[in-house]
Scaffold this motif. Structure first.
Motif, PDB file in Angstrom:
ATOM      1  N   ILE A   1      11.860  34.380 112.510  1.00 13.63           N
ATOM      2  CA  ILE A   1      12.263  35.024 111.383  1.00 13.63           C
ATOM      3  C   ILE A   1      11.815  36.351 111.327  1.00 13.63           C
ATOM      4  N   LEU A   2      12.759  37.231 111.582  1.00 12.77           N
ATOM      5  CA  LEU A   2      12.145  38.756 112.116  1.00 12.77           C
ATOM      6  C   LEU A   2      12.980  39.946 111.176  1.00 12.77           C
ATOM      7  N   PRO A   3      12.204  40.867 110.982  1.00  9.36           N
ATOM      8  CA  PRO A   3      12.903  42.139 110.423  1.00  9.36           C
ATOM      9  C   PRO A   3      13.936  42.632 111.605  1.00  9.36           C
ATOM     10  N   ILE A   4      14.715  43.486 111.018  1.00 11.06           N
ATOM     11  CA  ILE A   4      15.692  44.249 111.647  1.00 11.06           C
ATOM     12  C   ILE A   4      14.785  45.070 112.914  1.00 11.06           C
TER      13      ILE A   4
ATOM     14  N   LEU B   1      20.740  38.063 107.281  1.00 10.46           N
ATOM     15  CA  LEU B   1      20.755  38.185 105.906  1.00 10.46           C
ATOM     16  C   LEU B   1      20.342  39.697 105.158  1.00 10.46           C
ATOM     17  N   THR B   2      21.132  40.142 104.351  1.00 12.50           N
ATOM     18  CA  THR B   2      20.675  41.547 104.254  1.00 12.50           C
ATOM     19  C   THR B   2      20.743  41.709 102.561  1.00 12.50           C
ATOM     20  N   MET B   3      19.829  42.249 102.103  1.00 12.60           N
ATOM     21  CA  MET B   3      19.866  42.194 100.522  1.00 12.60           C
ATOM     22  C   MET B   3      19.967  43.505  99.981  1.00 12.60           C
TER      23      MET B   3
ATOM     24  N   GLY C   1      17.347  41.763 106.639  1.00  6.68           N
ATOM     25  CA  GLY C   1      17.352  43.230 106.624  1.00  6.68           C
ATOM     26  C   GLY C   1      16.814  43.862 105.269  1.00  6.68           C
ATOM     27  N   THR C   2      17.084  45.006 104.986  1.00  8.88           N
ATOM     28  CA  THR C   2      16.767  45.952 103.925  1.00  8.88           C
ATOM     29  C   THR C   2      15.463  45.525 103.202  1.00  8.88           C
ATOM     30  N   ILE C   3      15.193  44.960 102.172  1.00  7.16           N
ATOM     31  CA  ILE C   3      14.209  44.915 101.132  1.00  7.16           C
ATOM     32  C   ILE C   3      13.132  44.060 102.066  1.00  7.16           C
ATOM     33  N   ALA C   4      13.474  43.161 102.925  1.00  7.72           N
ATOM     34  CA  ALA C   4      12.508  42.227 103.600  1.00  7.72           C
ATOM     35  C   ALA C   4      12.098  42.988 104.693  1.00  7.72           C
ATOM     36  N   THR C   5      12.990  43.733 105.406  1.00 13.74           N
ATOM     37  CA  THR C   5      12.337  44.813 106.396  1.00 13.74           C
ATOM     38  C   THR C   5      11.285  45.804 105.720  1.00 13.74           C
ATOM     39  N   ALA C   6      11.850  46.176 104.627  1.00 12.92           N
ATOM     40  CA  ALA C   6      10.854  47.426 103.942  1.00 12.92           C
ATOM     41  C   ALA C   6       9.699  46.852 103.478  1.00 12.92           C
TER      42      ALA C   6
ATOM     43  N   GLU D   1       5.728  42.502 106.964  1.00 11.86           N
ATOM     44  CA  GLU D   1       4.796  41.242 107.434  1.00 11.86           C
ATOM     45  C   GLU D   1       3.979  40.723 106.403  1.00 11.86           C
ATOM     46  N   ALA D   2       3.258  41.391 105.766  1.00 10.76           N
ATOM     47  CA  ALA D   2       2.305  40.698 104.975  1.00 10.76           C
ATOM     48  C   ALA D   2       2.966  40.459 103.551  1.00 10.76           C
ATOM     49  N   LEU D   3       4.001  41.341 102.940  1.00 11.63           N
ATOM     50  CA  LEU D   3       4.446  40.949 101.833  1.00 11.63           C
ATOM     51  C   LEU D   3       5.607  40.173 101.775  1.00 11.63           C
ATOM     52  N   CYS D   4       6.176  40.017 102.872  1.00 11.14           N
ATOM     53  CA  CYS D   4       7.567  39.168 102.935  1.00 11.14           C
ATOM     54  C   CYS D   4       7.456  38.136 104.272  1.00 11.14           C
TER      55      CYS D   4
END
Lengths: 336, 336
Positions: free
Chosen positions: B312-315, B153-155, B279-284, B287-290
């Motif tokens: 559930i992982l960042p890119i 999923l990419t935002m 991806g994107t906003i979540a990866t940015a 861990e702590a915020l998303c």
């Protein structure tokens, strides 16, 4: 004595069929057994009450005897069969070929059905849960013939679902996919038997819906009249009473269609299937009470590109579905 | 003069790779081109602003010249390549090899990109939309290596999603599947740009979220301070301000995580993936915020059997993602 080695499907024959298939559909109430030829034509079939004694070893023996009888009466022998397929309620451990703990099969806990049955029958056995088996059957021989992508939803005690994606059964990680019965259709909604809230099954599943009906059905409604008493009301009485125009029953069908449409909309956006097949109660309710209103609701919730080629259909196999379910597991269920 | 016949991938080579792959990722702002060897190792790469003139014919020519330059500078020629892969924003008509009408590519309407590019490059071309391409890249080379079933999923402006199911890209009927950005996460919720209500994209998509932020961000919040003015606020300022503990930004991240978890829960029940890559906003956000709060929310909404092995992982590819996206389309995108 050598350890038992279950018969294997010869590698050279995997992927195409030359002999007969034995299909077994074991439900909580009925046991359906069928024999099909290589093209899937049924050449013998029988149904009887499920032989559930509480002892799975005895049950397996009884089922194998039934199957052996049907084979003998068809002038066939184990060597004439490519595979036997077993459709069972509830989750299957494909690696171990085991049936986990279906609530409908008393005493069955982690039963290594694949090996036990293949040992008894002398035929390689494949297993699938009943919703996957029915999805295969409706796809190969029923309403979804020719589709590449199909979802099957059946509303019995719970809500079972099966997915055909890209022309094959989709099972997900460890065979755990396709639990559309637990798609949330109402945030913080009704408590489901699974522990979550708002699951489709908490609205459409026979157990949950019957419980609700027995609480709220007006004593004066046709629903109660058909059931004999409120304590005996079940979804089939709603379908029958709605067919006669009973107001309460029609409201209940609207609620059913409302939640069903939400789940189908989610499915359409996620997977863009060509066909959604709705079994049991939906098929019984038919076009006017279920399919037309569901299609109309889906239409408002899904983009034209996704809904224009989406067919929402009742099952095509009718009473034959259990036979084809077993046969389809033999044809292309998991070999483990 | 003979009609143009686009170069074809030789049948004998389909399914395995022997030469080089050219990967092209065309976004609304950047054009990334890479060359990979048969194992997927990048041997050349370049990024420049997207050459978008409003005239797709001119754009295609400019992109092809760029690609030819990179090939020449790498001491290679068209004959050294198995395929070129094109990752483009928005829907693709796989049958015609055409890009439909991506809002980010001005003037592009039904552009037969596959044939135009293969004609220019002398290399067979495959196409995918960018979310499918990124899903392939993260699955083969990034966070999802080794998984059989993965959702990406990419935002960005909207919410793009791609699905790997049973070890291959899943496209659904006419390539229309995997629109998880339009999973309903709030009944009768915010109006989405697609016309529906309550879509995930209406909450998490950059366009919708930026519009909301520019309406409600308190002038005193760190979000506005970082953006310079409320009219310039965008999701990245929320991530930055939340990292500094700004109360408004933290509330917005909670809202983001809340809706994201609803969509992931639906995905888990439907498809039982092993990996969900955000991806994107979540990866940015990190861990702590998303990721930690999203995992905690998913945990309350999904059965243990479905969540215990769900990562559930960042890119994993970071800034290299566009290069691998193009290369992965060359390797296993749709040949049409």
């Amino acid at each position: 004595m050598l350890p038992f080695r279950p018969p294997q499907i010869p590698a050279a024959f995997q992927g195409f069929l030359i002999g007969f298939q034995l299909g077994i559909d074991l439900g909580g109430s009925k046991l359906a057994i069928a024999i099909a030829d290589a093209e899937g034509g049924l050449i013998a079939q029988q149904t009887r009450p499920s032989p559930l004694s509480g002892d799975p070893e005895a049950d397996v023996l009884a089922i194998a005897e039934d199957a052996a009888d049907l084979i003998a009466r068809s002038d066939l022998a184990a060597r004439d069969f490519d595979a036997a397929g077993f459709s069972v309620p509830g989750p299957v451990d494909h690696e171990r070929g085991a049936v986990l703990a279906p609530p409908n099969l008393p005493g069955w806990q982690n039963v290594p059905l694949r090996d036990r049955m293949s040992e008894r029958l002398g035929i390689p056995v494949r297993l699938e849960n009943d919703a996957n088996a029915a999805a295969l059957a409706e796809w190969r021989f029923g309403a979804g013939r020719g589709a590449q992508n199909l979802a099957y939803l059946t509303m019995s005690t719970g809500v079972g679902t099966g997915l055909i994606l890209d022309g094959r059964l989709y099972r997900g990680h460890r065979g755990r996919a396709s639990e559309f019965g637990h798609t949330c259709v109402e945030w913080e909604g009704e408590r489901c038997a699974c522990g979550q809230r708002g699951c489709l099954e908490a609205y459409l599943g026979g157990a949950a819906w019957s419980r609700r009906l027995r609480e709220i059905a007006p004593a004066t409604s046709q629903v109660c009249a058909l059931a004999g008493s409120r304590e005996l009301v079940s979804p089939k009485h709603v379908v029958a009473a709605a067919g006669e125009g009973d107001a309460f029953a029609c409201e209940e069908m609207e609620r059913f269609n409302h939640y069903l449409a939400r789940a189908i909309a989610a499915l359409a956006f996620a997977l863009a299937p060509e066909v959604v097949v709705l079994g049991t109660i939906a098929t019984a309710a038919g076009e006017a009470l279920c399919f037309e209103p569901v299609r109309a609701r889906v239409e408002t919730q899904v983009w034209p590109a996704l809904r224009d080629e989406l067919r929402i259909l009742p099952i095509g196999l009718g009473e034959q579905l259990p036979y084809y379910a077993g046969v389809c597991v033999a044809r292309e269920g998991s070999p483990g």
